[in-house]
Design a protein around this motif. Structure first.
Motif, PDB file in Angstrom:
ATOM      1  N   UNK A 160     -50.236 -39.032 -45.965  1.00  0.00           N
ATOM      2  CA  UNK A 160     -50.642 -40.327 -46.492  1.00  0.00           C
ATOM      3  C   UNK A 160     -51.198 -41.256 -45.431  1.00  0.00           C
ATOM      4  N   UNK A 161     -51.555 -40.752 -44.280  1.00  0.00           N
ATOM      5  CA  UNK A 161     -52.092 -41.543 -43.163  1.00  0.00           C
ATOM      6  C   UNK A 161     -51.191 -42.729 -42.817  1.00  0.00           C
ATOM      7  N   UNK A 162     -49.901 -42.546 -42.955  1.00  0.00           N
ATOM      8  CA  UNK A 162     -48.947 -43.617 -42.661  1.00  0.00           C
ATOM      9  C   UNK A 162     -48.316 -43.345 -41.300  1.00  0.00           C
ATOM     10  N   UNK A 163     -48.865 -44.015 -40.291  1.00  0.00           N
ATOM     11  CA  UNK A 163     -48.334 -43.865 -38.938  1.00  0.00           C
ATOM     12  C   UNK A 163     -46.951 -44.509 -38.870  1.00  0.00           C
ATOM     13  N   UNK A 164     -46.102 -44.009 -37.964  1.00  0.00           N
ATOM     14  CA  UNK A 164     -44.763 -44.601 -37.862  1.00  0.00           C
ATOM     15  C   UNK A 164     -44.823 -46.053 -37.361  1.00  0.00           C
ATOM     16  N   UNK A 165     -43.853 -46.812 -37.796  1.00  0.00           N
ATOM     17  CA  UNK A 165     -43.732 -48.205 -37.365  1.00  0.00           C
ATOM     18  C   UNK A 165     -42.343 -48.414 -36.783  1.00  0.00           C
ATOM     19  N   UNK A 166     -42.241 -49.300 -35.831  1.00  0.00           N
ATOM     20  CA  UNK A 166     -40.967 -49.532 -35.139  1.00  0.00           C
ATOM     21  C   UNK A 166     -39.913 -50.105 -36.084  1.00  0.00           C
ATOM     22  N   UNK A 167     -40.353 -50.967 -36.980  1.00  0.00           N
ATOM     23  CA  UNK A 167     -39.396 -51.625 -37.883  1.00  0.00           C
ATOM     24  C   UNK A 167     -38.698 -50.645 -38.840  1.00  0.00           C
ATOM     25  N   UNK A 168     -39.260 -49.445 -38.998  1.00  0.00           N
ATOM     26  CA  UNK A 168     -38.649 -48.449 -39.870  1.00  0.00           C
ATOM     27  C   UNK A 168     -37.313 -47.954 -39.315  1.00  0.00           C
ATOM     28  N   UNK A 169     -37.068 -48.175 -38.027  1.00  0.00           N
ATOM     29  CA  UNK A 169     -35.847 -47.679 -37.395  1.00  0.00           C
ATOM     30  C   UNK A 169     -34.827 -48.791 -37.122  1.00  0.00           C
ATOM     31  N   UNK A 170     -35.155 -49.998 -37.546  1.00  0.00           N
ATOM     32  CA  UNK A 170     -34.210 -51.113 -37.389  1.00  0.00           C
ATOM     33  C   UNK A 170     -33.305 -51.168 -38.616  1.00  0.00           C
ATOM     34  N   UNK A 171     -32.057 -51.446 -38.405  1.00  0.00           N
ATOM     35  CA  UNK A 171     -31.121 -51.523 -39.536  1.00  0.00           C
ATOM     36  C   UNK A 171     -30.482 -52.890 -39.600  1.00  0.00           C
TER      37      UNK A 171
END
Length: 171
Positions: A160-171
């Motif tokens: 889906x051409x969705x590059x990783x983002x840093x905020x995806x790993x914040x909880x």
């Protein structure tokens, strides 16, 4: 027409299917008749099966069956190839987009479990809780970026051409 001294012999060609590969006589037929016109003959023989034409009796039926099988296999391979292309270029990107929220939640849970393990084992003693959370987010984000950068353009498209983002790993 031939005359052998006693009778006239007429030769006729009879249309028939020979069920062998060679062109040999299947049946030899001798008929005596009187008259001047070509006769219409229907042959019946004891011990020999005579039947109407059926393609299954042809010696070439095996060739026809092989061709049909090859066409079927070719169509099946084409169908599988089309389905594979559809999956890579359409279905996978759509599924990636639809499951993005779920993927983010699982990444956040993984980051949280790492945080708990680091905190319980006191592996980073000089850092505060927000610093540990930032360290974990940075580490997981870099790992995800390395993984993303190694993907081919087609693999990135299927994700889906969705590059990783840093905020995806914040909880």
């Amino acid at each position: 027409m031939e005359f052998d001294g006693n009778s006239f012999n007429f030769s006729f060609k009879v249309s028939a299917i020979n069920r062998t590969e060679k062109s040999d006589y299947g049946i030899q037929l001798r008929i005596l008749f009187e008259g001047t016109e070509e006769p219409s003959i229907r042959a019946f023989a004891k011990g020999v099966g005579i039947r109407d034409f059926d393609i299954n009796n042809s010696p070439y039926q095996e060739t026809i069956s092989k061709k049909s099988l090859l066409i079927f296999i070719g169509a099946l391979v084409c169908f599988c190839l089309v389905m594979f292309i559809l999956m890579i270029f359409i279905l996978n990107p759509v599924m990636s987009i639809l499951t993005r929220k779920s993927d983010i939640k699982s990444r956040q849970k993984y980051a949280e479990s790492l945080f708990v393990a680091i905190k319980n084992e006191n592996l980073l003693p000089g850092k505060t809780d927000p610093q540990i959370a930032e360290f974990i987010a940075d580490m997981l984000y870099r790992r995800q970026c390395e993984w993303w950068d190694k993907r081919s353009p087609i693999a990135k498209w299927s994700l889906g051409l969705m590059a990783p983002e840093r905020k995806e790993h914040l909880f």
